[in-house]
Design a protein around this motif. Structure first.
Motif, PDB file in Angstrom:
ATOM      1  N   VAL A 167      -3.074  -1.258  11.882  1.00 24.25           N
ATOM      2  CA  VAL A 167      -2.133  -2.338  11.595  1.00 24.25           C
ATOM      3  C   VAL A 167      -2.281  -3.448  12.626  1.00 24.25           C
ATOM      4  N   GLY A 168      -2.403  -3.079  13.896  1.00 23.18           N
ATOM      5  CA  GLY A 168      -2.621  -4.084  14.921  1.00 23.18           C
ATOM      6  C   GLY A 168      -3.873  -4.896  14.680  1.00 23.18           C
ATOM      7  N   ARG A 169      -4.907  -4.256  14.172  1.00 21.76           N
ATOM      8  CA  ARG A 169      -6.160  -4.967  13.885  1.00 21.76           C
ATOM      9  C   ARG A 169      -5.990  -6.011  12.794  1.00 21.76           C
ATOM     10  N   VAL A 170      -5.243  -5.678  11.739  1.00 22.95           N
ATOM     11  CA  VAL A 170      -5.179  -6.583  10.578  1.00 22.95           C
ATOM     12  C   VAL A 170      -4.098  -7.655  10.731  1.00 22.95           C
ATOM     13  N   LEU A 171      -3.318  -7.596  11.823  1.00 16.87           N
ATOM     14  CA  LEU A 171      -2.305  -8.614  12.058  1.00 16.87           C
ATOM     15  C   LEU A 171      -2.881  -9.795  12.827  1.00 16.87           C
ATOM     16  N   GLN A 172      -2.328 -10.974  12.574  1.00 16.08           N
ATOM     17  CA  GLN A 172      -2.619 -12.142  13.389  1.00 16.08           C
ATOM     18  C   GLN A 172      -2.074 -11.941  14.796  1.00 16.08           C
ATOM     19  N   ASP A 173      -2.583 -12.714  15.751  1.00 13.44           N
ATOM     20  CA  ASP A 173      -2.068 -12.654  17.108  1.00 13.44           C
ATOM     21  C   ASP A 173      -0.555 -12.864  17.122  1.00 13.44           C
ATOM     22  N   ASN A 174       0.143 -11.998  17.855  1.00 15.05           N
ATOM     23  CA  ASN A 174       1.595 -12.081  18.048  1.00 15.05           C
ATOM     24  C   ASN A 174       2.410 -11.832  16.778  1.00 15.05           C
ATOM     25  N   ALA A 175       1.763 -11.396  15.706  1.00 10.14           N
ATOM     26  CA  ALA A 175       2.494 -11.100  14.467  1.00 10.14           C
ATOM     27  C   ALA A 175       3.264  -9.793  14.616  1.00 10.14           C
ATOM     28  N   LEU A 185       0.866  -1.174   0.000  1.00 11.32           N
ATOM     29  CA  LEU A 185       0.000   0.000   0.000  1.00 11.32           C
ATOM     30  C   LEU A 185       0.903   1.224   0.000  1.00 11.32           C
ATOM     31  N   GLY A 186       0.711   2.087  -0.988  1.00  2.00           N
ATOM     32  CA  GLY A 186       1.560   3.263  -1.116  1.00  2.00           C
ATOM     33  C   GLY A 186       0.831   4.404  -1.778  1.00  2.00           C
ATOM     34  N   MET A 187       1.598   5.417  -2.189  1.00  4.91           N
ATOM     35  CA  MET A 187       1.018   6.638  -2.725  1.00  4.91           C
ATOM     36  C   MET A 187       1.147   6.784  -4.234  1.00  4.91           C
ATOM     37  N   ASN A 188       1.979   5.963  -4.877  1.00  4.83           N
ATOM     38  CA  ASN A 188       2.226   6.165  -6.303  1.00  4.83           C
ATOM     39  C   ASN A 188       2.033   4.851  -7.054  1.00  4.83           C
ATOM     40  N   ALA A 189       1.071   4.826  -7.979  1.00  5.01           N
ATOM     41  CA  ALA A 189       0.724   3.587  -8.678  1.00  5.01           C
ATOM     42  C   ALA A 189       1.872   3.066  -9.532  1.00  5.01           C
ATOM     43  N   ALA A 190       2.634   3.965 -10.145  1.00  5.17           N
ATOM     44  CA  ALA A 190       3.741   3.520 -10.999  1.00  5.17           C
ATOM     45  C   ALA A 190       4.834   2.856 -10.169  1.00  5.17           C
ATOM     46  N   GLU A 191       5.120   3.413  -9.005  1.00  2.00           N
ATOM     47  CA  GLU A 191       6.118   2.799  -8.130  1.00  2.00           C
ATOM     48  C   GLU A 191       5.656   1.418  -7.673  1.00  2.00           C
ATOM     49  N   ASP A 234      -7.267   8.920   4.821  1.00  2.37           N
ATOM     50  CA  ASP A 234      -8.078   7.728   5.074  1.00  2.37           C
ATOM     51  C   ASP A 234      -7.219   6.698   5.798  1.00  2.37           C
ATOM     52  N   PRO A 235      -7.204   6.739   7.130  1.00  5.02           N
ATOM     53  CA  PRO A 235      -6.324   5.855   7.883  1.00  5.02           C
ATOM     54  C   PRO A 235      -6.860   4.443   8.087  1.00  5.02           C
ATOM     55  N   VAL A 236      -8.050   4.155   7.604  1.00  5.89           N
ATOM     56  CA  VAL A 236      -8.640   2.824   7.788  1.00  5.89           C
ATOM     57  C   VAL A 236      -8.111   1.887   6.710  1.00  5.89           C
ATOM     58  N   LEU A 237      -7.496   0.789   7.115  1.00 10.07           N
ATOM     59  CA  LEU A 237      -6.937  -0.164   6.162  1.00 10.07           C
ATOM     60  C   LEU A 237      -8.039  -1.037   5.593  1.00 10.07           C
ATOM     61  N   PRO A 238      -8.036  -1.254   4.265  1.00  9.93           N
ATOM     62  CA  PRO A 238      -9.118  -1.994   3.612  1.00  9.93           C
ATOM     63  C   PRO A 238      -8.908  -3.508   3.650  1.00  9.93           C
ATOM     64  N   ARG A 269      -1.477  -4.656  -4.951  1.00 11.86           N
ATOM     65  CA  ARG A 269      -1.047  -3.258  -4.910  1.00 11.86           C
ATOM     66  C   ARG A 269      -2.250  -2.354  -4.704  1.00 11.86           C
ATOM     67  N   LEU A 270      -2.145  -1.446  -3.732  1.00 15.46           N
ATOM     68  CA  LEU A 270      -3.218  -0.494  -3.467  1.00 15.46           C
ATOM     69  C   LEU A 270      -2.637   0.894  -3.276  1.00 15.46           C
ATOM     70  N   VAL A 271      -3.290   1.891  -3.865  1.00 12.66           N
ATOM     71  CA  VAL A 271      -2.920   3.291  -3.655  1.00 12.66           C
ATOM     72  C   VAL A 271      -3.887   3.876  -2.640  1.00 12.66           C
ATOM     73  N   GLN A 272      -3.327   4.413  -1.543  1.00 11.78           N
ATOM     74  CA  GLN A 272      -4.173   5.007  -0.499  1.00 11.78           C
ATOM     75  C   GLN A 272      -3.358   6.014   0.289  1.00 11.78           C
ATOM     76  N   ASN A 273      -3.969   7.164   0.543  1.00 12.07           N
ATOM     77  CA  ASN A 273      -3.362   8.199   1.381  1.00 12.07           C
ATOM     78  C   ASN A 273      -3.836   7.978   2.810  1.00 12.07           C
ATOM     79  N   LEU A 274      -2.960   7.473   3.656  1.00 14.01           N
ATOM     80  CA  LEU A 274      -3.333   7.157   5.033  1.00 14.01           C
ATOM     81  C   LEU A 274      -3.554   8.400   5.879  1.00 14.01           C
ATOM     82  N   ASN A 275      -3.106   9.544   5.417  1.00 10.67           N
ATOM     83  CA  ASN A 275      -3.351  10.780   6.161  1.00 10.67           C
ATOM     84  C   ASN A 275      -4.775  11.278   5.992  1.00 10.67           C
TER      85      ASN A 275
END
Length: 209
Positions: free
Chosen positions: A128-136, A72-78, A96-100, A88-94
């Motif tokens: 990030v803590g939400r989308v991780l497995q336990d102890n990941a 997940l980043g800011m530039n589709a070409a990169e 929209d901080p909710v991870l899809p 690959r996902l383009v998202q501005n976390l500033n």
């Protein structure tokens, strides 16, 4: 709204700032090798990995394979030029901080030389803590290089130890990491390299709000 202490010298559109791809590395070869070694030690081979705020290179160990690497980043070409990414996902976390992603979707996550650009760091790290497995693990690495107009204001007033303490505070404030550790892995020469590592708590808030 972001906290006022996380204002930046340039609060104009991030989309405009990152519109042109930058096919460069933002730390030197020694620091990159250190990041790769940390990933070798901490990110589980064969697992599903989230590479957050990434670009055209992920610094993952070339000899290891993962079931998936989501970038997940800011530039589709990169992102398109990054051969390690399977999604690959383009998202501005500033803005929209909710991870899809669903809860407990990943076996490990990393943020390389980018955490200083987050204007809502606690919100994003809680996600990030939400989308991780336990102890990941979440491996956050950074150095002394940055785009000074786009980093949060406290970053520019702190040295290495202060930045480590700041990022550690973000992870602890997120509230869903059971263990937070810090490392100074700076090579003898060249760019310094610091890491803050958190492990997703088995008993944690899994809400995306």
């Amino acid at each position: 709204m972001s906290d006022p202490i996380f204002r930046r010298a340039d609060d104009s559109s991030d989309e405009a700032f990152y519109a042109a791809p930058r096919f460069v590395t933002h730390i030197d070869a020694g620091a990159i090798a250190t990041v790769t070694q940390l990933y070798r030690e901490l990110l589980p081979a064969g697992g599903a990995i989230l590479d957050l705020m990434t670009s055209w290179v992920s610094h993952l160990p070339p000899e290891l394979r993962y079931s998936s690497v989501t970038g997940l980043g800011m530039n589709a070409a990169e992102l398109a030029a990054n051969p390690r990414l399977t999604t690959r996902l383009v998202q501005n976390l500033n803005t929209d901080p909710v991870l899809p992603f669903g809860t407990a979707s990943f076996d490990g996550a990393c943020i390389c030389v980018s955490v200083d650009y987050l204007t809502r760091p606690v919100h994003v790290l809680r996600e990030v803590g939400r989308v991780l497995q336990d102890n990941a693990p979440l491996v956050i690495t950074f150095s002394n290089r940055c785009f000074p107009t786009k980093v949060i204001a406290p970053w520019l007033t702190l040295g290495g130890a202060g930045r480590v303490a700041l990022v550690q505070g973000f992870l602890e404030a997120a509230g869903n990491f059971a263990l937070v550790t810090t490392l100074n892995r700076s090579p003898q020469r060249g760019d310094p390299l610091y890491a803050v590592i958190g492990y997703a708590a088995p008993e944690r808030n899994t809400s995306s709000t």
